[in-house]
Design an enzyme around this catalytic site. Sequence first.
Site, PDB file in Angstrom:
ATOM      1  N   HIS A 161      -0.427   5.229  -5.496  1.00 39.21           N
ATOM      2  CA  HIS A 161       0.669   4.416  -5.174  1.00 39.21           C
ATOM      3  C   HIS A 161       1.711   5.133  -4.108  1.00 39.21           C
ATOM      4  CE1 HIS A 161      -0.456   2.362  -9.161  1.00 39.21           C
ATOM      5  NE2 HIS A 161      -0.054   1.406  -8.221  1.00 39.21           N
ATOM      6  N   HIS A 172      -0.996   3.342   0.520  1.00 42.63           N
ATOM      7  CA  HIS A 172      -1.416   2.272  -0.138  1.00 42.63           C
ATOM      8  C   HIS A 172      -0.512   1.108   0.469  1.00 42.63           C
ATOM      9  CE1 HIS A 172      -1.712  -0.976  -3.546  1.00 42.63           C
ATOM     10  NE2 HIS A 172      -0.498  -0.409  -3.772  1.00 42.63           N
ATOM     11  N   HIS A 210       6.450  -3.033  -1.636  1.00 45.17           N
ATOM     12  CA  HIS A 210       6.111  -3.510  -3.051  1.00 45.17           C
ATOM     13  C   HIS A 210       5.742  -2.482  -4.184  1.00 45.17           C
ATOM     14  CE1 HIS A 210       1.832  -2.452  -1.924  1.00 45.17           C
ATOM     15  NE2 HIS A 210       1.749  -2.679  -3.239  1.00 45.17           N
ATOM     16  N   ASP A 211       5.571  -1.464  -3.838  1.00 48.81           N
ATOM     17  CA  ASP A 211       5.614  -0.069  -4.731  1.00 48.81           C
ATOM     18  C   ASP A 211       6.507   0.834  -4.353  1.00 48.81           C
ATOM     19  OD1 ASP A 211       3.792  -0.913  -6.764  1.00 48.81           O
ATOM     20  OD2 ASP A 211       1.820  -0.620  -5.580  1.00 48.81           O
TER      21      ASP A 211
END
Length: 237
Positions: A90, A94, A130-131
């Site tokens: 992550h 990514h 998103h992460d």
Amino acid sequence: MLADAQLLDALHGMHGGREEAWGFDVFAFDRLCKQKVGLQQPPPYTATLLTYYLLHQHGLFAAFPALERAKMLNWLQAVEAAYVPSNAYHTSLHAASVVASLAFFLEQPTLSRQLTPLDRLAALLAAMVHDVGHPGVNNSFLETTRADVAVTYNDQAVLTTLTLTLTLTLTLTLTPTLSLGLGLGLSLSLSLGLSLSLSLSLSLTLSLSLTRRCSRTTTRPLPSGWRRVTSATGSRA
């Protein structure tokens, strides 16, 4: 860096044929970015360059004149810097991979016809963030070890809530004029788009949790003397 011919050539590959666009090699692009900045320079900001390029290609700076390029670039860099580089998976690379995959779907005719510029803006930014802040372990690990972040969010979709909180904090504190520059209506719509996109995993997490609980409940053996009753439709009651 976006004026570099090699980088632009690599990015233009995303707009080739279907196979070429889907096969965009984010690792090769990352290596090229590192080659351009050199080992002793600041991070290459691969995800930032990719997302900024796509915002431009989708005409979003033209669609939203108040969205200043310099402020957006600063915000993207702040987001990328908030990814944990020591993670095995992550990382900001990514994020770049997810942005590239999303870009492929945004250009498919059936979907593309349904999207407004604000849809595209919210989707690309949601993919980028998103992460963000992900510590590299899953919710179960954080909850079991009683990590501070799990306690803070009461074991409720810990990672999703962390990402959403960090994203909004970056937007409102590090570059507050980014949201203000969009105008109140657009700013609220964009924030809502980001929130809804990130909340999809929250809904999925809760749905799966409830499904597992129901499954465990319905498969438990009945108390002694009890029996299951089958309705006329064949379902068990």
